[in-house]
Design a protein around this motif. Structure first.
Motif, PDB file in Angstrom:
ATOM      1  N   GLY A  88       0.519  -1.169   0.028  1.00 17.70           N
ATOM      2  CA  GLY A  88       0.367   0.296   0.309  1.00 17.70           C
ATOM      3  C   GLY A  88       0.544   1.127   0.114  1.00 17.70           C
ATOM      4  O   GLY A  88       0.874   1.909  -0.611  1.00 17.70           O
ATOM      5  N   SER A  89       1.749   1.406   0.964  1.00 17.53           N
ATOM      6  CA  SER A  89       1.967   2.915   0.906  1.00 17.53           C
ATOM      7  C   SER A  89       3.417   3.063  -0.154  1.00 17.53           C
ATOM      8  O   SER A  89       3.763   1.622  -0.528  1.00 17.53           O
ATOM      9  CB  SER A  89       2.654   3.038   2.418  1.00 17.53           C
ATOM     10  OG  SER A  89       3.505   2.515   2.815  1.00 17.53           O
ATOM     11  N   SER A  90       4.307   3.910  -0.129  1.00 18.69           N
ATOM     12  CA  SER A  90       5.154   4.087  -0.414  1.00 18.69           C
ATOM     13  C   SER A  90       6.712   4.489   0.048  1.00 18.69           C
ATOM     14  O   SER A  90       6.768   6.144  -0.320  1.00 18.69           O
ATOM     15  CB  SER A  90       5.085   4.503  -1.698  1.00 18.69           C
ATOM     16  OG  SER A  90       4.180   5.064  -2.152  1.00 18.69           O
ATOM     17  N   ASN A  91       6.961   4.902   1.936  1.00 17.62           N
ATOM     18  CA  ASN A  91       7.503   5.695   2.157  1.00 17.62           C
ATOM     19  C   ASN A  91       8.948   5.249   1.876  1.00 17.62           C
ATOM     20  O   ASN A  91       9.368   4.396   1.247  1.00 17.62           O
ATOM     21  CB  ASN A  91       7.204   4.985   3.501  1.00 17.62           C
ATOM     22  CG  ASN A  91       7.998   4.158   4.514  1.00 17.62           C
ATOM     23  OD1 ASN A  91       9.080   3.414   4.362  1.00 17.62           O
ATOM     24  ND2 ASN A  91       6.563   3.709   5.167  1.00 17.62           N
ATOM     25  N   PRO A  92      10.087   5.969   2.599  1.00 19.57           N
ATOM     26  CA  PRO A  92      11.371   6.052   1.228  1.00 19.57           C
ATOM     27  C   PRO A  92      11.580   4.702   2.070  1.00 19.57           C
ATOM     28  O   PRO A  92      12.621   4.253   1.661  1.00 19.57           O
ATOM     29  CB  PRO A  92      11.859   7.271   2.320  1.00 19.57           C
ATOM     30  CG  PRO A  92      11.022   8.397   2.827  1.00 19.57           C
ATOM     31  CD  PRO A  92       9.632   7.852   2.614  1.00 19.57           C
ATOM     32  N   VAL A  93      12.107   4.492   3.156  1.00 24.51           N
ATOM     33  CA  VAL A  93      12.114   2.964   3.771  1.00 24.51           C
ATOM     34  C   VAL A  93      11.785   2.062   2.591  1.00 24.51           C
ATOM     35  O   VAL A  93      13.335   1.140   2.766  1.00 24.51           O
ATOM     36  CB  VAL A  93      12.146   2.603   4.817  1.00 24.51           C
ATOM     37  CG1 VAL A  93      13.103   1.693   5.925  1.00 24.51           C
ATOM     38  CG2 VAL A  93      12.702   4.483   6.449  1.00 24.51           C
ATOM     39  N   LYS A  94      10.596   1.887   2.832  1.00 27.52           N
ATOM     40  CA  LYS A  94      10.413   1.043   1.988  1.00 27.52           C
ATOM     41  C   LYS A  94      11.131   1.013   0.340  1.00 27.52           C
ATOM     42  O   LYS A  94      11.077   0.039  -0.336  1.00 27.52           O
ATOM     43  CB  LYS A  94       8.606   0.955   1.788  1.00 27.52           C
ATOM     44  CG  LYS A  94       8.270  -0.078   1.971  1.00 27.52           C
ATOM     45  CD  LYS A  94       6.522   0.032   2.109  1.00 27.52           C
ATOM     46  CE  LYS A  94       5.955  -1.505   2.858  1.00 27.52           C
ATOM     47  NZ  LYS A  94       4.483  -1.651   1.780  1.00 27.52           N
TER      48      LYS A  94
END
Ligand code: GDP
Ligand code: MN
Length: 382
Positions: free
Chosen positions: A284-290
């Protein structure tokens, strides 16, 4: 999950299925020692790779002297079978073969049951037999509530063996193999060939087991047999990080949020004449860590010549995604072309941020993005 022959044979032994004594080796020296240790006249030397057709590929040889054992071991350890380099061989007592049979239990999804498959025409040509003379293959569905009691096993055994003594042996093997199949949540337990020896006994000279991945958590002992290839290791690592990742043959690395969109992305790449290097759903999300984690997985694959990031900003806002991507690529050391297609909430802001960063090739539509990705790996200018 597939098991090697030597592993499947260990399971078979535990269930009382007759297999030859054997030693696993990784050098010709070890093979010669094993030959001495077994103290038999003749041994079979067999490549341990997770694929069938070893015999036809020169991965199975017989030897009756130390010189021959060394020579064959060396030869087999030098070959690659269907993309699997041979690093280990199994040395086992060679069997005098009177006839080769085929026996397996697997899942028949149409019948919603386990099926026993048998044939008197077993051996290396079983696929050919199935194709050309399917009447030589016997299928017997197993009622899950009844299982395989002796009277049934006996009836099945007699379809293959006419002599009482042989049918009796087969009955026991069928029951033991069925037990091994059920108790280990296998999706395949196969003996090919099941050999009738010159002495009239039955031996499993090959063994294959495949296990249901979804049931592995119930079988730590089976799970421990897992010897991942570097590719499988990568897939397993991705899974631990919450990604769904499957490696393919192409050169366009894909990073997508959502499985459906990931499939579509791969289809689009194919449609435009390109070839995806992987399926990757980052969720779902796309945070920088991911994104960093996902990029590391993609860049681990040396075949990847460009990365296509396809994000649908449904709940996630596209400007957040853009900021995440920029932060991530600030930290990543790579000059691989990165094509991004963003759509959804605040997509204009997101695209502008990406364009201004001068790190990404930014597309508005899926068509446009796919074309950019395909052209980029083909070295064509846009
Ligand atoms: P696969 O080709 O990967 O299925 O490997 P198998 O273990 O089934 O071996 C292939 C073939 O080699 C068998 O069908 C046999 O004909 C032959 N073979 C394997 N082990 C022996 C053995 O101990 N004695 C003899 N005579 N032949 C063997
Ligand atoms: Mn075989």
């Amino acid at each position: 999950m597939k098991a090697h022959e030597y592993q499947a044979k260990e399971i078979f032994s535990r269930y009382g299925i007759p297999v030859e004594q054997h030693v696993l080796c990784s050098t010709p020296d070890e093979a010669v020692t094993a030959f001495r240790q077994l103290g038999v006249n003749k041994v079979a030397i067999k490549a341990q790779v997770l694929t069938g057709g070893r015999g036809k590929a020169g991965g199975v040889k017989l030897a009756d002297s130390e010189t021959l054992v060394r020579q064959h071991a060396q030869e087999i350890l030098n070959i690659t079978i269907k993309g699997f380099p041979v690093t280990r061989i199994l040395i086992s007592e060679a069997v005098d073969i009177a006839a080769e049979y085929y026996t397996s239990f697997t899942i028949d999804r149409n019948a919603r049951s386990v099926v026993l498959i048998m044939s008197a025409a077993g051996g290396m040509d079983i696929e050919e037999v199935a194709r050309k003379t399917p009447e030589k293959i016997i299928h017997c569905n197993i009622d899950p509530l009844i299982g395989l009691p002796k009277y049934l096993a006996q009836r099945f055994a007699f379809t293959l063996f006419k002599q009482a003594e042989q049918a009796k042996r087969m009955t026991t093997i069928l029951q033991d193999l069925y037990k091994a199949f059920i108790e280990n949540d296998a999706s395949l337990a196969e003996i090919n060939p099941l050999v009738l020896t010159a002495k009239g006994t039955l031996r499993a000279i090959d063994a294959k087991m495949v296990f249901d991945d979804n049931a592995l958590y119930r079988h730590p002992d089976v799970q421990a047999l897992f010897e991942p290839t570097p590719e499988e290791q990568l897939e397993a690592t991705a899974k631990e990080r919450g990604f769904s990742y499957v490696r393919m043959d192409g050169d366009i690395g894909c990073m997508v949020n959502g499985a459906g969109l990931a499939m579509t992305t791969m289809d689009m790449i194919k449609l435009y004449g390109g070839s995806p290097a992987n399926f990757l759903d980052i969720g779902g999300s796309s945070n920088p860590v991911k994104v960093i984690e996902a990029m590391k997985i993609l860049l681990n694959d040396s075949k990847v010549k460009a990365v296509f990031i396809n994000i649908f900003g449904g709940i996630t806002r596209c400007d957040d995604v853009a900021i995440g991507l920029i932060q991530a690529f600030d930290q990543l050391q790579t000059d691989i072309p990165v094509i991004v297609r963003l759509t959804g909430t605040n997509e204009n802001i997101g695209r502008k941020l990406l364009k201004d960063s001068n790190r990404f090739q930014v597309a508005e539509t899926m068509n446009e993005a796919t074309l950019m990705a395909v052209k980029s790996v083909k070295g064509e200018t846009l």
